[in-house]
Design a protein around this motif. Sequence first.
Motif: not given
Length: 423
Positions: A251-255, A298-312
């Motif tokens: 997602h082209h975020h800084r390291t 379940l939380a990691l399954l939710a992470a699979a649906l994260a569209p961006g860094l904030g939700t991840l």
Amino acid sequence: MSGSSPRPSYAALLRIPHARRTFAAALTGRLSYGLVSLAMMLTTTRATGSYAVAGTVMALFGAASVFLSPARAALIDRHGARRALIPMASLYAGLLTAFAAVAWRPGAPALAIGALAVAAGTCTPPLGPTMRTVWSRMVPDEKLLQRAYSLDGVLEEILFVSGPLLVGAVVQWAPPAAAVVLSALLVWSGTLAFVLSPAVAGVRPATAKAAHPGPRGLGVRALARPVVVALGVGLSLGAVDLLVMAFAEQHHHRTDTVAWVLAALSLGSALGGLLNGAVDWRLSPGARLPLTAGGLGLALLAAALAPGLGTLTAAVACAGFFVAPALTTSYLVADAAVPSDFRTQAGAWVNTAVNAGSSGGAAGVGLMVGHVPLGWCFAISGAVSLTAALVCLCTAPTAPGASAAGWEAGPEVTPEGAEPSRV
């Protein structure tokens, strides 16, 4: 659960005679483990000029340290903490110092560095499992023991976060090998102060009668449940670290954003651990064990649906919320599954499972990244914890000795002084 107060606090835990002194000494020694890996990796890279050699050396060191942990814990159960830990810590610190001396300057032979790293890993003192054994003997009731394990887990998390920062401070003014020497000093001084504490006198050698209790005496089936959960947690966590890095790059975020996401994971784990210790649970540890692993999955399954860094970041923080409770509960169930003379070994098996799982998770997801979509990689890591939870549910004890809530009853132990009636 029984206890002298309905809601014992963390402050009450630290007011137990010798608790603060013993715990502080153990944490000093365990801080060494928070910085030794990075320090050794930087030292090896500088000495050999090869990342491949550094990776191989660290893999060998980690394997020797992790997979021989139950054997070292068995020495403590057999000979007592004082007789076993002092030689172990002295050998470990001496080998780390020799490693630092050989690799102090560039051009050191890779074979000598690798041999010293393996030898040091073989002698790593199991301070975490031993400290939990001491907690189980010092703490007067089960509710307070839960708080002890929760506090232990949270502070261990902080040590592993602060260790690399300490290495970074050292390498600002000295070669990386100096951080290896510092690690050696920490583990030796911390172990010495730990074994000299009066509380450690309670960790006595196993009796001759209990020396070979057999599978039934060790509660193998009951011990398998916390080990499976710890393995699942380790596999998931090992995958998350690399997946977060891949997500940031994709997602082209800084390291440096990776550090913030992983910090959220650690913060969630710390908060979850503290809350887990503070709550007066109605469910037994055995009943909570699959729930904590399932929550992580379940939380990691939710992470699979994260569209961006904030939700991840939010999903990863929620996953972290279940990490410390899952491991704390695993240690409690493991303690209850074995006779009192084998508590250190039981804790070491859980410790080995989570560390081995972490390494395996990182290796496994490394093979998948680039070939499998990141969302599916997160989902697979969550499925691993859910599978561990399912296995834990399916293997819940049903024997007459097991509680209705799923915690297999441990053997009765005659207390010495203020020792508790269980684990």
